[in-house]
Design a protein around this motif. Structure first.
Motif, PDB file in Angstrom:
ATOM      1  N   GLU A  23      24.946  42.663  38.131  1.00  0.00           N
ATOM      2  CA  GLU A  23      26.114  43.237  38.787  1.00  0.00           C
ATOM      3  C   GLU A  23      26.812  42.145  39.582  1.00  0.00           C
ATOM      4  O   GLU A  23      26.235  41.580  40.519  1.00  0.00           O
ATOM      5  N   GLN A  24      28.028  41.837  39.192  1.00  0.00           N
ATOM      6  CA  GLN A  24      28.760  40.753  39.845  1.00  0.00           C
ATOM      7  C   GLN A  24      29.252  41.230  41.211  1.00  0.00           C
ATOM      8  O   GLN A  24      30.041  42.178  41.297  1.00  0.00           O
ATOM      9  N   PRO A  25      28.799  40.606  42.289  1.00  0.00           N
ATOM     10  CA  PRO A  25      29.221  41.055  43.622  1.00  0.00           C
ATOM     11  C   PRO A  25      30.743  41.007  43.773  1.00  0.00           C
ATOM     12  O   PRO A  25      31.373  39.967  43.562  1.00  0.00           O
ATOM     13  N   GLY A  26      31.331  42.147  44.097  1.00  0.00           N
ATOM     14  CA  GLY A  26      32.772  42.214  44.306  1.00  0.00           C
ATOM     15  C   GLY A  26      33.595  42.050  43.046  1.00  0.00           C
ATOM     16  O   GLY A  26      34.825  41.957  43.106  1.00  0.00           O
ATOM     17  N   GLY A  27      32.943  42.001  41.886  1.00  0.00           N
ATOM     18  CA  GLY A  27      33.666  41.771  40.635  1.00  0.00           C
ATOM     19  C   GLY A  27      34.544  42.949  40.223  1.00  0.00           C
ATOM     20  O   GLY A  27      34.166  44.107  40.408  1.00  0.00           O
ATOM     21  N   LYS A  28      35.687  42.616  39.659  1.00  0.00           N
ATOM     22  CA  LYS A  28      36.589  43.630  39.127  1.00  0.00           C
ATOM     23  C   LYS A  28      36.734  43.434  37.618  1.00  0.00           C
ATOM     24  O   LYS A  28      36.300  42.424  37.073  1.00  0.00           O
ATOM     25  N   HIS A  29      37.354  44.404  36.973  1.00  0.00           N
ATOM     26  CA  HIS A  29      37.542  44.324  35.525  1.00  0.00           C
ATOM     27  C   HIS A  29      38.761  43.452  35.231  1.00  0.00           C
ATOM     28  O   HIS A  29      39.805  43.910  34.755  1.00  0.00           O
ATOM     29  N   LEU A  30      38.600  42.173  35.519  1.00  0.00           N
ATOM     30  CA  LEU A  30      39.693  41.218  35.385  1.00  0.00           C
ATOM     31  C   LEU A  30      39.201  39.955  34.692  1.00  0.00           C
ATOM     32  O   LEU A  30      38.054  39.532  34.892  1.00  0.00           O
ATOM     33  N   THR A  31      40.089  39.317  33.929  1.00  0.00           N
ATOM     34  CA  THR A  31      39.732  38.071  33.263  1.00  0.00           C
ATOM     35  C   THR A  31      39.302  37.010  34.273  1.00  0.00           C
ATOM     36  O   THR A  31      38.383  36.223  34.011  1.00  0.00           O
ATOM     37  N   SER A  32      39.945  36.998  35.436  1.00  0.00           N
ATOM     38  CA  SER A  32      39.597  36.001  36.454  1.00  0.00           C
ATOM     39  C   SER A  32      38.153  36.168  36.928  1.00  0.00           C
ATOM     40  O   SER A  32      37.485  35.181  37.282  1.00  0.00           O
ATOM     41  N   ASP A  33      37.639  37.400  36.919  1.00  0.00           N
ATOM     42  CA  ASP A  33      36.241  37.612  37.294  1.00  0.00           C
ATOM     43  C   ASP A  33      35.300  37.365  36.114  1.00  0.00           C
ATOM     44  O   ASP A  33      34.170  36.890  36.309  1.00  0.00           O
ATOM     45  N   PHE A  34      35.748  37.662  34.922  1.00  0.00           N
ATOM     46  CA  PHE A  34      34.930  37.321  33.742  1.00  0.00           C
ATOM     47  C   PHE A  34      34.697  35.802  33.702  1.00  0.00           C
ATOM     48  O   PHE A  34      33.610  35.335  33.366  1.00  0.00           O
TER      49      PHE A  34
END
Length: 332
Positions: free
Chosen positions: A300-311
């Protein structure tokens, strides 16, 4: 008659060998009976049987690959692949790690990582541009000994940008057989053109969002091709309008069902973004359904959103996980 003939033959044979006709007191000596010498057996071979090859050399025919982009880690090539088994024609991008053309690795086969993008990915793949610069990351990590140098294969996912025509990496009845194209024609293309690790031990698949759906599904349906998969922030229930009227086929292509029923000997890393509670719950519930021999790690990516920048931020971790779960470059 048979008895008489047999007796006659035996008498004749004995006369011939001198065991009859000698009288008591005669100087004649009984004929010596010799035992035929056995044919000597061949000595065991001192040459051990050849070891199975770990490398599959290109089988041909060579594809027409052209450079479409230059990166700091080498060129990205592209071709249009028309699959012999599926009949589907689509774009495929290729990146070869720097080691591939290094003379020191001339006899090595390399592991293969197939990458699928999010969205429709009709005519494009976000792994081929700066949105997800996985090639530069792999080149750097492999130089540091932290990741394998992977051959990267980046196909389109769809043949039409209209979401109503989403093929979901499947052979939907009445539609182009893109599932066959992905699971059979693309590996055939790779083996025809590049030095690869023989067998499935060096073959992985990874994708984001819709590409995560594809990577999970393809690995579970084709464990003889893929050993490991990384679905990043994915969904797991087919929902393309093209499944209408084909419910049995839709369910057969559902990762949500395959995860507990496929019996695929595959390793996965499933991720979700911690800032998206719905996605986190969906992915964690799916992971919990996994049935052996399938194994799924969860991140689980801390604070991650469903965004390319987070991928993009997860690229190093995913490459390192794949390196732990796939064979590296091999030589005989």
């Amino acid at each position: 008659m048979l008895l008489g003939a047999t007796a006659l033959a035996l008498t004749t044979a004995l006369a011939a060998c001198g065991s009859t006709g000698s009288k008591p007191g005669s100087d004649a000596k009984p004929a010596a009976h010799t035992v035929p010498s056995a044919t000597p057996s061949a000595p065991p071979s001192s040459t051990p049987p050849p070891k199975p090859s770990k490398v599959l050399m290109p089988t041909g025919p060579a594809a027409d690959l052209r450079t479409v982009r230059t990166t700091g880690a080498g060129p990205i090539l592209m071709t249009t692949l028309t699959g012999k088994k599926s009949g589907v024609s689509g774009k495929v991008w290729v990146w070869l790690p720097p080691q591939y053309n290094d003379p020191k690795y001339a006899k090595y086969g390399f592991p293969v990582l197939t990458l699928y993008a999010g969205g429709q990915s009709a005519g494009y793949n976000t792994w081929t541009d700066n949105q997800l610069p996985i090639q530069e990351a792999d080149a750097q990590l492999s130089q540091q000994g932290q990741a394998h140098p992977f051959i990267m294969i980046m196909p389109v996912q769809n043949l039409d940008s209209n979401e109503a025509m989403a093929l979901e990496c499947s052979d939907i009845p009445g539609q182009p057989k893109i599932g066959t194209w992905m699971a059979e024609d693309i590996p055939d293309f790779v083996r025809a053109n590049f030095r690869t690790v023989k067998g499935r031990d060096g073959w992985g698949v990874m994708g984001t969002s819709t590409g995560a759906f594809c990577s999970a599904k393809l690995a579970m349906q084709h464990p003889g091709v893929f050993k490991a998969a990384v679905p990043i922030d994915g969904y797991f229930t087919p929902d393309s309008p093209l499944w209408k009227g084909h419910e049995a086929e839709r369910l057969a292509n559902s990762p949500d069902i395959l995860v507990s029923q496929s019996k695929a000997d595959v390793r996965m890393l499933a991720t979700s973004g911690g800032a998206n509670a719905y996605e986190t719950k969906l992915v964690k519930n799916w992971v919990a359904k996994a049935a052996a021999p399938l194994t799924i790690d969860y991140y689980e990516q801390p604070g991650g959103k469903h965004l390319t920048s987070d991928f993009k931020k997860m690229i190093p971790n995913t490459l390192q996980w794949l390196t732990k779960n796939l064979a590296g470059p091999q030589t005989d």
